[in-house]
Design a protein around this motif. Structure first.
Motif, PDB file in Angstrom:
ATOM      1  N   GLN A   1       0.896  -1.065   0.045  1.00 50.08           N
ATOM      2  CA  GLN A   1      -0.355  -0.141  -0.293  1.00 50.08           C
ATOM      3  C   GLN A   1       0.976   1.131  -0.034  1.00 50.08           C
ATOM      4  O   GLN A   1       1.436   1.860  -1.179  1.00 50.08           O
ATOM      5  N   CYS A   2       1.198   1.910   1.843  1.00 49.56           N
ATOM      6  CA  CYS A   2       1.834   2.456   0.585  1.00 49.56           C
ATOM      7  C   CYS A   2       3.962   2.561   0.765  1.00 49.56           C
ATOM      8  O   CYS A   2       4.853   3.243   0.464  1.00 49.56           O
TER       9      CYS A   2
ATOM     10  N   CYS B   1       4.089  -3.634   9.003  1.00 49.66           N
ATOM     11  CA  CYS B   1       3.577  -3.275   8.353  1.00 49.66           C
ATOM     12  C   CYS B   1       2.107  -2.380   8.624  1.00 49.66           C
ATOM     13  O   CYS B   1       1.269  -3.433   9.358  1.00 49.66           O
ATOM     14  N   ARG B   2       2.220  -1.607   8.650  1.00 47.80           N
ATOM     15  CA  ARG B   2       1.253  -0.572   8.678  1.00 47.80           C
ATOM     16  C   ARG B   2      -0.204  -0.370   7.749  1.00 47.80           C
ATOM     17  O   ARG B   2      -1.014  -0.034   8.778  1.00 47.80           O
ATOM     18  N   CYS B   3      -0.204  -1.059   7.013  1.00 47.70           N
ATOM     19  CA  CYS B   3      -1.501   0.107   5.763  1.00 47.70           C
ATOM     20  C   CYS B   3      -1.599  -2.158   5.655  1.00 47.70           C
ATOM     21  O   CYS B   3      -3.178  -1.568   5.665  1.00 47.70           O
TER      22      CYS B   3
ATOM     23  N   CYS C   1       7.269  -0.517   4.181  1.00 51.55           N
ATOM     24  CA  CYS C   1       7.874  -2.047   4.558  1.00 51.55           C
ATOM     25  C   CYS C   1       8.082  -3.129   3.513  1.00 51.55           C
ATOM     26  O   CYS C   1       8.455  -3.535   4.008  1.00 51.55           O
TER      27      CYS C   1
HETATM   28  S1  FES Z   1       2.402  -0.562   2.980  1.00 50.69           S
HETATM   29 FE1  FES Z   1       2.387   0.653   4.642  1.00 50.69          FE
HETATM   30  S2  FES Z   1       3.722  -0.209   5.810  1.00 50.69           S
HETATM   31 FE2  FES Z   1       3.273  -2.097   4.929  1.00 50.69          FE
END
Ligand code: FES
Ligand code: FES
Lengths: 170, 788
Positions: A103-104, A139-141, A107
């Motif tokens: 996503q972002c 991973c936060r997303c 990570c």
């Molecule tokens: S994709 Fe954003 S922290 Fe894993």
């Protein structure tokens, strides 16, 4: 502006040799990012808690924020920039983009390296084995589901291509 | 509409390759020639006057380029126009530990850090107010002098219908008190900015969700023309609401660059990130709900206390949101909301994924669970009895259009085997349910309510290159991809053929940014409008060549053809050339403004949205009685996102929300101790779910096509977070027979509750003492007639 004298550090990164002058306390993370422009290696804590800075040292994952560049001399280092060869994505990278596993993406470089070392050792991991293997990589997303999907998909494709080859060669 | 080629199909994001190869450039990846490094000195006091700051020793350190303090950036700012209560650096008073006090620019980061250590600050402590109770106590001091009631930042009292009469009509009334702990966004990338001031013009690369608001605030605080400020978004390593307002280091880096004549980079450490915060408000809530014997809700009254920390941030909106979003899922004929946001000497709270929704949703869904049990009803049946209907108006005058909530509930009920399995599971295991609704973008903006919320410009060159310009902020959710996908669908190309230039205030039309789940809906609609204009021109040009009326033509794969005779066609690029010959350079701008919504009362626009998404969740947990550890084994989450423009991305958003909900349910808290210190300002201490604690998440897309959404789409990025925590908490009750009315369900808390000694005193949850004013009693505004 340090009182410490800089030292010569020679690193082998992605098959290339680089020699830099750096303070002896400089971490591998800093050298890679700030002296070698290899900014694909990320950082989320610089305290060994997130694994965003993971790189491979002789094929094994290490946290570059906890590794001194001096210690990394004489080892073969791989960063995310060295994974795709000649612009061709690896099966894992390919599965990763198709599965929405990034996503972002912050990570992602470390996660790809981490999962790759799993696949190198275990060509058919279960979902639980994948989860165990990447447990240090935060991973936060994504909620990890699509990351596990991607690793599973890559493993399947890699097995199939090995089977294909075996079939063709026998 | 002919069959869709792109929309609705799983596709790889246009920027995905850059993320898996390490090519994507984030804020800290920016390296500019002669760049200097900035560091902030932060307050060590929770509440104090600054009596003296001496920066001379810091300045004298070799390698230090400049040092600034509060007086160098004295102009106030704030994300909302009526709460301009922050300065980049504290002026004469600090209000929380971690508040920026001075900033240094140096040739390297270590020198900047050492210089910070050399700055002497003399504080005169003021009694800190670290709890809402202390801050609202009769003789408490004041954190800000301008609040009418000491430390009550915003008070809202509204009553829709007559709740007392409603409780009188009820067969059963319940009252409960809840505590929802605060928690932080913790994006994996900490904040990072690079400022470059050159010839009176500032360029700031900032990982912000709101480039437009940052531009506005920079111009204001640096006192330079708006047009001289350009904010550019690098790749962003996650936001979740934590990067959605102008923040101190953005001003400091800019001012230090202006003074030193060099680009200046500031990257926050993880610890600084926790102190910058702007995360979920801790909430103490009292709720009272009345029901008839058959489960019909008669009324709901809530009192909510939000612990806001030291500054306003989005606090006015936060307060209204905690009241507005609760009645959207179930018909509540009478509703009373009392809410207050309280200033305390702690890092400021702000919006986090689901802004204002998760806290009251937690209380309400648990209270409904208890009521169902009291009535001897299935918890899902109780909700079903009261479901809102599509195209109806809520008690607080919110307009509901498309609504797939009923289908969402049916899906998770079936998927989880609710009817067959609930109540028949082995000891320690249980299922729990909750549902929710969320905005597809806020229906209002406080700065310029009359102006569009989103603008997009699309241009096509004669070779066929298509570019979309939009101020939207790609923060990992895939907004760039969605804009490309919409244009590709419209023009018969593929998303990879569309260049998206987003989040650059120097060259893109204004979009308000990535918050309140607004981008797909609003930027999407603006983009469609712009594309529509170009489409008409292309069809007109093609019509001449094909000698067919434009209405008979449609876009196919890189061509325009007669819808009844596909062989009668022209290549897209040829049509483009013809159109440019006929009309001149091909470019069009579109904008989107939401319809004017809201009720007949002040603040009623907060909570409005052109469309609401709906979510239902069933959680399955396993509780280890020996350790108190709660394991979420599985989550079923069905989400009504309208049309799923790209199902892969929608599933990802729902899973991300569910994961974050697991964290808030089980482990995450932003705890500040009695001295004002963060108790867990690192990733090791502030626990986040890893891939092991995060369960498998089964996501189900329910697509109630919305009449106003782009291709019928609604939001997916925040809504699904809302029901997760109460669903898990309700499941824990099923598993153990013990109710938890607070978050998080940490092992120690659960263990203690499960092993309570006989006669041991219960710790009861309370709300602060506070007298709310007489409520405003607005007359209802109906959108679709009576919905009952
Ligand atoms: S994709 Fe954003 S922290 Fe894993
Ligand atoms: S940066 Fe977090 S582990 Fe190295």
């Amino acid at each position: 502006m340090s009182e410490t004298e800089n030292v010569v550090v020679t690193l082998n990164v992605n098959g290339e040799t680089h020699t830099v002058l750096a303070p002896p306390y400089e971490t591998l993370l800093e050298t890679l990012r700030e002296r070698l422009d290899l900014t694909g290696t990320k950082h989320g804590c610089e305290l060994g808690e997130c694994s965003a800075c993971m790189v491979l040292m002789d094929g094994e994952p290490v946290l570059s924020c906890l590794t001194l560049s001096l210690e990394a001399q004489g080892h073969a280092l791989t960063t995310i920039e060295g994974v795709a060869k000649n612009g061709v994505l690896t099966p894992l990278q390919q599965a990763y983009i198709e599965s929405g596993a990034s996503q972002c993406g912050y990570c992602t470089p470390a996660m790809v390296l981490s999962a790759q070392t799993l696949l190198d050792k275990n060509p058919s991991p279960t979902r639980q084995e994948i989860r165990d293997a990447i447990a240090g990589n935060l991973c936060r997303c994504t909620g990890y589901v699509q990351i596990v999907d991607a690793v599973e998909l890559a493993a399947k494709r890699m097995r199939e291509s090995v089977e294909d080859r075996v079939r063709r060669e026998t | 509409m002919s069959e869709m080629r792109i929309v609705g199909k799983p596709r790889t994001k246009i920027d995905a390759v850059s993320k898996v190869t390490g090519a994507a450039k984030y804020g800290d990846d920016m390296m500019l020639p002669r760049m200097a490094y900035g560091k902030l000195l932060r307050s060590t006091q929770p509440h104090a006057y600054i009596r003296r700051i001496d920066v001379s020793r810091a300045r004298a350190l070799p390698g230090v380029l400049d040092v600034i303090t509060g007086k160098d950036l004295p102009i106030h700012y704030g994300v909302l126009p009526n709460n301009q209560d922050e300065t980049a650096l504290a002026m004469d008073r600090v209000r929380y530990i971690g508040e920026p006090v001075a900033a240094v620019a140096a040739l390297d980061e270590r020198t900047a850090e050492r210089a910070c250590d050399l700055i002497e600050v003399e504080y005169e402590p003021i009694k800190p107010l670290l709890t809402m109770e202390d801050a609202l106590a009769p003789n408490a001091g004041r954190i800000h002098d301008w609040t009418r009631t000491p430390n009550a930042h915003k008070i809202v009292s509204l009553e829709f219908g007559d709740v007392e009469a409603a409780f009188g009509r009820a067969d059963l009334v319940r009252e409960d008190t809840f505590l929802y702990e605060g928690n932080s966004h913790v994006p994996l990338e900490t904040h990072a900015v690079v400022a470059k001031f050159e010839g009176g013009h500032l360029t700031l690369w900032s990982g912000t969700q709101v480039p437009h608001y940052v531009q506005r605030a920079l111009a204001q605080v640096l006192n330079i023309p708006h047009g001289h400020v350009r904010v550019i978004l690098p790749a962003i390593g996650g936001g979740f609401g934590g990067k959605s307002e102008p923040l101190s280091f953005e001003f400091c880096a800019s001012e230090l660059s202006r003074r030193t004549g060099r680009p200046v980079k500031i990257v926050l450490t993880r610890e600084e990130q926790f102190y910058t915060h702007r995360g979920r408000h801790p909430a103490k809530m009292w709720m009272k709900t009345g029901v008839k014997r058959d489960g019909e809700l008669t009324g709901l009254a809530v009192k909510i206390f939000l612990d806001g920390g030291a500054f306003s941030s989005f606090g006015i909106a936060s307060t209204y949101y905690t009241g507005a979003l609760t009645p959207i899922t179930y018909k509540v004929p009478a509703y009373k909301f009392d809410g207050v946001r309280v200033f305390t000497n702690k890092p400021p709270c702000g919006p986090k994924r689901g802004h204002g929704g998760p806290q009251p949703r937690f209380g309400f869904e648990i209270q409904l669970d208890k009521l169902a049990e009291d009535l001897g009803m299935d918890p899902i049946a109780l909700r079903r009895r009261n479901l809102v209907e599509p195209y109806s108006t809520t008690v607080n005058s919110l307009r509901i259009t498309s609504c797939g909530l009923s289908e969402c509930i049916a899906q998770v009920e079936k998927g989880s085997g609710w009817q067959e399995r609930r109540g028949k599971m082995p000891p320690g295991k249980g299922l729990g349910f909750a549902a929710s609704a969320y905005l597809s973008g806020t229906g209002t903006t406080m700065w310029h309510p009359d102006l569009p919320h989103s603008g997009a410009h699309v241009q096509i060159d004669r070779g066929g290159a298509i570019t979309v310009f939009c101020g939207s902020a790609e923060i990992g959710q895939g907004s760039d991809h969605l804009l490309a996908a919409l244009v590709a669908e419209e023009l018969g190309v593929y998303p990879e053929d569309v260049r998206v230039v987003a989040g650059d205030t120097g060259i893109t039309p204004v979009d308000l940014g990535s918050y309140s789940s607004r981008v797909t809906f609003m930027s999407g609609n603006a983009t469609l409008k712009a594309t529509g204009e170009l489409k008409a021109k292309l069809l007109e040009a093609a019509s001449r060549v094909l000698e067919t009326a434009p209405e008979e033509l449609e876009f196919g794969d890189y061509e325009i053809h007669d819808r009844n005779d596909h062989a009668n066609s022209i290549k897209l690029v040829d049509a483009i050339v013809r159109a440019e010959a006929q009309f001149g350079t091909l470019g069009a701008t579109g904008s989107y403004s939401p319809p004017r919504l809201g009720g007949n009362y002040r603040g009623s626009v907060i909570g409005t949205s052109p469309a609401y998404s709906f979510t239902a969740c069933v959680a399955q947990v396993d509780v280890d009685a020996d350790t108190g550890e709660v394991r979420v084994e599985k989550l079923w989450v069905a989400h009504d996102c309208g049309r799923a423009l790209n199902p892969t991305l929608v599933h990802g958003q729902i899973q991300g929300c569910a994961y974050m909900g697991v964290g808030e349910a089980l482990m995450e808290t932003q705890q500040i101790d009695g001295r004002g210190l963060h108790m867990s300002p690192s990733l090791l201490e502030y626990h986040l779910p890893t891939s092991i604690e995060t369960p498998e998440i089964e996501t189900i897309l329910v697509q109630a096509i919305d009449p106003e959404g782009p291709y019928g789409a609604k939001e997916a990025g925040e809504g699904p977070q809302n029901p997760i925590v109460p669903a898990i908490t309700n499941a824990v009750y099923q598993a153990t027979g013990v109710r938890f009315d607070e978050t998080p369900l940490s092992a120690d808390k659960v263990y203690r509750a499960l092993h309570k000694k006989k006669g041991q005193r219960e710790t009861t949850l309370t709300i602060p003492e506070f007298r709310f004013p007489e409520p405003e009693r607005p007359t209802p505004r109906e959108y679709y007639g009576d919905c009952s």
